[in-house]
Design a protein around this motif. Structure first.
Motif, PDB file in Angstrom:
ATOM      1  N   THR A  94       0.331 -14.789  10.158  1.00  0.00           N
ATOM      2  CA  THR A  94      -0.854 -15.504  10.717  1.00  0.00           C
ATOM      3  C   THR A  94      -2.043 -15.159  10.079  1.00  0.00           C
ATOM      4  N   VAL A  95      -2.566 -16.084   9.093  1.00  0.00           N
ATOM      5  CA  VAL A  95      -3.587 -15.566   8.166  1.00  0.00           C
ATOM      6  C   VAL A  95      -4.859 -16.337   8.448  1.00  0.00           C
ATOM      7  N   LEU A  96      -5.920 -15.498   8.457  1.00  0.00           N
ATOM      8  CA  LEU A  96      -7.259 -16.220   8.363  1.00  0.00           C
ATOM      9  C   LEU A  96      -7.645 -16.111   7.171  1.00  0.00           C
ATOM     10  N   VAL A  97      -7.936 -17.266   6.376  1.00  0.00           N
ATOM     11  CA  VAL A  97      -8.313 -17.214   5.004  1.00  0.00           C
ATOM     12  C   VAL A  97      -9.922 -17.566   5.019  1.00  0.00           C
ATOM     13  N   THR A  98     -10.523 -16.593   4.650  1.00  0.00           N
ATOM     14  CA  THR A  98     -12.163 -16.983   4.567  1.00  0.00           C
ATOM     15  C   THR A  98     -12.516 -17.564   3.089  1.00  0.00           C
ATOM     16  N   GLY A  99     -13.346 -18.425   2.970  1.00  0.00           N
ATOM     17  CA  GLY A  99     -13.446 -18.836   1.567  1.00  0.00           C
ATOM     18  C   GLY A  99     -12.505 -20.043   1.321  1.00  0.00           C
ATOM     19  N   ALA A 100     -11.872 -20.641   2.141  1.00  0.00           N
ATOM     20  CA  ALA A 100     -10.728 -21.390   2.096  1.00  0.00           C
ATOM     21  C   ALA A 100     -10.971 -22.639   1.119  1.00  0.00           C
ATOM     22  N   ALA A 101     -12.083 -23.075   1.253  1.00  0.00           N
ATOM     23  CA  ALA A 101     -12.230 -24.362   0.301  1.00  0.00           C
ATOM     24  C   ALA A 101     -12.702 -23.914  -1.056  1.00  0.00           C
ATOM     25  N   GLY A 114      -8.112 -21.978   7.854  1.00  0.00           N
ATOM     26  CA  GLY A 114      -9.119 -21.658   6.889  1.00  0.00           C
ATOM     27  C   GLY A 114     -10.562 -21.559   7.539  1.00  0.00           C
ATOM     28  N   LEU A 115     -11.346 -21.038   6.722  1.00  0.00           N
ATOM     29  CA  LEU A 115     -13.055 -20.815   7.165  1.00  0.00           C
ATOM     30  C   LEU A 115     -13.666 -21.097   5.764  1.00  0.00           C
ATOM     31  N   ASP A 116     -14.691 -21.923   6.135  1.00  0.00           N
ATOM     32  CA  ASP A 116     -15.712 -22.009   4.893  1.00  0.00           C
ATOM     33  C   ASP A 116     -16.868 -22.805   5.387  1.00  0.00           C
ATOM     34  N   ASN A 117     -17.867 -22.246   4.637  1.00  0.00           N
ATOM     35  CA  ASN A 117     -19.248 -22.711   5.179  1.00  0.00           C
ATOM     36  C   ASN A 117     -19.672 -23.760   4.105  1.00  0.00           C
ATOM     37  N   PHE A 118     -19.105 -24.331   2.998  1.00  0.00           N
ATOM     38  CA  PHE A 118     -19.107 -25.236   2.173  1.00  0.00           C
ATOM     39  C   PHE A 118     -20.771 -25.239   1.694  1.00  0.00           C
ATOM     40  N   ASN A 119     -21.091 -24.202   1.308  1.00  0.00           N
ATOM     41  CA  ASN A 119     -22.615 -24.066   0.676  1.00  0.00           C
ATOM     42  C   ASN A 119     -22.822 -24.749  -0.416  1.00  0.00           C
ATOM     43  N   ARG A 120     -24.170 -24.896  -0.954  1.00  0.00           N
ATOM     44  CA  ARG A 120     -24.183 -25.887  -2.242  1.00  0.00           C
ATOM     45  C   ARG A 120     -24.483 -24.890  -3.366  1.00  0.00           C
ATOM     46  N   TYR A 121     -23.658 -23.745  -3.484  1.00  0.00           N
ATOM     47  CA  TYR A 121     -24.104 -22.948  -4.907  1.00  0.00           C
ATOM     48  C   TYR A 121     -23.317 -23.878  -5.800  1.00  0.00           C
ATOM     49  N   TYR A 122     -22.152 -24.492  -5.549  1.00  0.00           N
ATOM     50  CA  TYR A 122     -22.003 -25.522  -6.827  1.00  0.00           C
ATOM     51  C   TYR A 122     -21.529 -26.976  -6.090  1.00  0.00           C
ATOM     52  N   ASP A 123     -21.086 -27.714  -6.763  1.00  0.00           N
ATOM     53  CA  ASP A 123     -20.878 -29.070  -5.954  1.00  0.00           C
ATOM     54  C   ASP A 123     -20.073 -29.140  -5.098  1.00  0.00           C
ATOM     55  N   PRO A 124     -20.562 -29.318  -3.775  1.00  0.00           N
ATOM     56  CA  PRO A 124     -19.832 -29.342  -2.493  1.00  0.00           C
ATOM     57  C   PRO A 124     -18.801 -30.356  -2.573  1.00  0.00           C
ATOM     58  N   MET A 157      -7.114 -12.677   4.920  1.00  0.00           N
ATOM     59  CA  MET A 157      -7.554 -12.818   3.448  1.00  0.00           C
ATOM     60  C   MET A 157      -8.955 -13.359   2.980  1.00  0.00           C
ATOM     61  N   HIS A 158      -9.714 -12.289   2.700  1.00  0.00           N
ATOM     62  CA  HIS A 158     -11.152 -12.537   2.834  1.00  0.00           C
ATOM     63  C   HIS A 158     -11.533 -12.828   1.302  1.00  0.00           C
ATOM     64  N   LEU A 159     -11.890 -14.183   1.163  1.00  0.00           N
ATOM     65  CA  LEU A 159     -12.094 -14.592  -0.234  1.00  0.00           C
ATOM     66  C   LEU A 159     -13.810 -15.415  -0.201  1.00  0.00           C
ATOM     67  N   ALA A 160     -14.237 -15.494   0.864  1.00  0.00           N
ATOM     68  CA  ALA A 160     -15.590 -15.981   1.162  1.00  0.00           C
ATOM     69  C   ALA A 160     -16.431 -14.975   0.333  1.00  0.00           C
ATOM     70  N   ALA A 161     -17.137 -15.450  -0.292  1.00  0.00           N
ATOM     71  CA  ALA A 161     -18.268 -14.410  -1.112  1.00  0.00           C
ATOM     72  C   ALA A 161     -19.278 -15.178  -1.848  1.00  0.00           C
ATOM     73  N   GLN A 162     -20.391 -14.804  -2.341  1.00  0.00           N
ATOM     74  CA  GLN A 162     -21.332 -15.254  -3.290  1.00  0.00           C
ATOM     75  C   GLN A 162     -20.839 -14.715  -4.726  1.00  0.00           C
ATOM     76  N   ALA A 163     -20.014 -15.633  -5.360  1.00  0.00           N
ATOM     77  CA  ALA A 163     -19.475 -15.134  -6.684  1.00  0.00           C
ATOM     78  C   ALA A 163     -20.608 -15.635  -7.699  1.00  0.00           C
ATOM     79  N   GLY A 164     -20.473 -15.442  -8.931  1.00  0.00           N
ATOM     80  CA  GLY A 164     -20.940 -15.475 -10.185  1.00  0.00           C
ATOM     81  C   GLY A 164     -22.015 -14.432 -10.602  1.00  0.00           C
ATOM     82  N   VAL A 165     -21.924 -13.951 -11.812  1.00  0.00           N
ATOM     83  CA  VAL A 165     -22.509 -12.811 -12.242  1.00  0.00           C
ATOM     84  C   VAL A 165     -24.044 -13.056 -12.673  1.00  0.00           C
ATOM     85  N   ARG A 166     -24.351 -14.208 -13.401  1.00  0.00           N
ATOM     86  CA  ARG A 166     -25.835 -14.383 -13.700  1.00  0.00           C
ATOM     87  C   ARG A 166     -26.720 -14.934 -12.514  1.00  0.00           C
ATOM     88  N   TYR A 167     -26.110 -15.904 -11.732  1.00  0.00           N
ATOM     89  CA  TYR A 167     -26.931 -16.295 -10.439  1.00  0.00           C
ATOM     90  C   TYR A 167     -27.657 -15.142  -9.617  1.00  0.00           C
TER      91      TYR A 167
END
Ligand SMILES: O=C(O)[C@H]1O[C@H](OP(=O)(O)OP(=O)(O)OC[C@H]2O[C@@H](n3ccc(=O)[nH]c3=O)[C@H](O)[C@@H]2O)[C@H](O)[C@@H](O)[C@H]1O
Length: 435
Positions: free
Chosen positions: A96-103, A123-133, A174-184
């Motif tokens: 029984t898994v909670l996946v953050t950053g599921a989208a 799933g859990l996701d905040n659908f932020n606008r870091y890239y095309d929602p 499964m915690h995958l929600a993050a602010q990704a991207g090195v240069r940003y």
């Protein structure tokens, strides 16, 4: 950054605009109901003015003591039913898994893979606008068709997380929600602190207080190896020369995770992903926007190292990463604590998930040219001091022996699948939302 030009301005996860409605709406209602005396109106006007000027208590920062759970958005019997149904395993003994950053890119692939084999996934996701929602919404469509419900919310929202843990007894996170991207990270450092540090701590706080505590597997990054020169990178190497704030927050996450393991008995596994690519990928990554720009005839910038050599990455195909994630979940031992109290030592692991065969970025471009049947317009320039490192190369011996990780897809094969997906998705083909 040219590839971000036609994306919306990118406030990442550092959005506070959702915060205002709670307080403000409440007071608007009060305004309508108040007696129209001069003093009361004046007082209210001043109070509203004060509220507008003061930093908004963002809902994403609501603490566990905040009783104003936004019942309108979360909660209610219908919502709970959806949450339970999605999280319920279809197979006997399923997780029984909670996946953050599921989208997100990896989140979508991992969630559907878990669901396909019969595990319960919420799933859990905040659908932020870091890239095309829109891409995230399209992934959400895929998830829904696979039976995965995605709760729209932020990992910083303690009240929401607590509510999810009240409704479902998660065996794993499964915690995958993050602010990704090195240069940003140079443009929006706060977003990295907000997601990769504050958000992670919030998730660990709720996980450690849960009863039973889940086992947590989370995404760290190859970037933690920073300026290391010894290759291949091994988990036992020191990793204290980060080259970007992104890397520094991911490394901090590993230290933070260790304390929750030590103090509360949480079972924790960190996965250092090496430049993951593939269908449904992230538009901020080079292979993705190189494809877009080559097709448009736009010039791409290819970085080279100070000795005029090409920078190289241990590009890792998404399906291999998914197998690594599932292997980590399946081998994670239970947490030993309950309700915030440690009962005994618990598992703490860190693994490299790479392909273990670095490819120069110039070769990446050549493969794309071949697959797209188009010549790239290239501008070669020295690697700027923007957080990028010259090379990455994973030693995967540990992951191989302990979680059965065995990458199988080379860059050309993986890019072929990516290009096929890209052409379908952006051509408006009816089949675009399939795998
Ligand atoms: O493994 C990770 O932990 C990270 O992987 C990814 O970072 P990177 O490996 O840096 O991938 P990516 O940006 O695609 O650049 C690829 C190559 O293209 C070069 N590059 C980049 C841009 C450009 O304009 N020109 C160029 O040559 C660039 O110098 C580099 O050599 C994730 O984004 C990150 O979130 C994190 O997960």
């Amino acid at each position: 950054m040219s590839h971000l030009d036609d994306l919306p301005s990118t406030p990442g996860k550092y959005k506070t605009d959702k915060a205002l409605p709670y307080g403000i709406l409440h007071h608007h209602r009060y305004l309508r109901l108040s007696k129209p005396t001069l003093w009361a109106s004046l007082f209210l006007a001043l109070f509203l003015f004060y509220l507008l000027l003061s930093p908004p208590p963002t809902p994403s920062r609501r603490s566990l003591n905040d009783s104003s759970l936004s019942a309108a958005k979360y909660g209610g019997s219908q919502w709970e039913k959806q949450v339970r149904k999605s999280a319920h395993p279809r197979s006997r003994g399923g997780l029984t898994v909670l996946v953050t950053g599921a989208a997100g890119f990896v989140g979508t692939h991992v969630s559907t893979a878990l669901r396909r084999r019969g595990d319960g996934v919420l799933g859990l996701d905040n659908f932020n606008r870091y890239y095309d929602p829109k891409l995230k919404r399209a992934r959400q469509g895929l998830l829904e068709r696979s039976g995965v419900f995605v709760v729209e919310g932020d990992i910083n929202d303690a009240v929401l997380l607590k509510k999810l843990f009240d409704v479902v007894l998660f065996t794993h996170v499964m915690h995958l929600a993050a602010q990704a991207g090195v240069r940003y990270a140079m443009q929006n450092p706060g977003s990295y602190v907000n997601s990769n540090i504050a958000g992670f701590v919030n998730l660990l706080e709720v996980s450690k207080a849960a009863n039973p505590q889940p086992a947590v597997v989370w995404a760290s990054s190859s970037s933690v190896y920073g300026l290391n020169k010894k290759v291949p990178f091994s988990e036992i190497d020191r990793a204290d020369h980060p080259a970007s704030l992104y890397a520094a927050t991911k490394k901090a996450g590993e230290g933070i995770a260790h304390t929750y393991n030590h103090i509360y008995g949480l079972s924790l596994t960190g996965l250092r992903f090496f430049t993951v690519y593939g269908p449904w990928g992230r538009p901020d990554m080079a292979y993705f926007f190189f494809t877009k720009d080559i097709l448009k005839g736009k010039t791409i910038t290819v970085f080279e190292s100070p000795d005029k050599g090409s920078v190289a990455r241990d590009f890792t195909y998404i399906d291999d990463i998914v197998k690594g994630c599932l292997g980590a979940l399946d081998t994670a031992e239970k947490s030993t604590g309950s309700g915030g109290k440690k009962k005994g030592p618990a598992m703490f692991r860190i693994y490299n998930l790479g392909n273990t065969s670095p490819v120069p970025v110039t070769k990446l471009v050549k493969i794309l040219e071949k697959l797209l049947k188009m010549k790239a317009k290239k501008k070669v320039m020295p690697l700027p001091r923007n957080g990028d490192v010259e090379f990455t190369h994973a030693n995967i011996t540990l992951a191989q022996s302990e979680i059965g990780y065995k990458p199988a897809v080379d860059l050309e094969t993986g890019l072929k699948k990516f290009v096929k997906w890209y052409m379908g998705f952006y051509s408006g083909s009816k089949k675009k939302s399939s795998w």
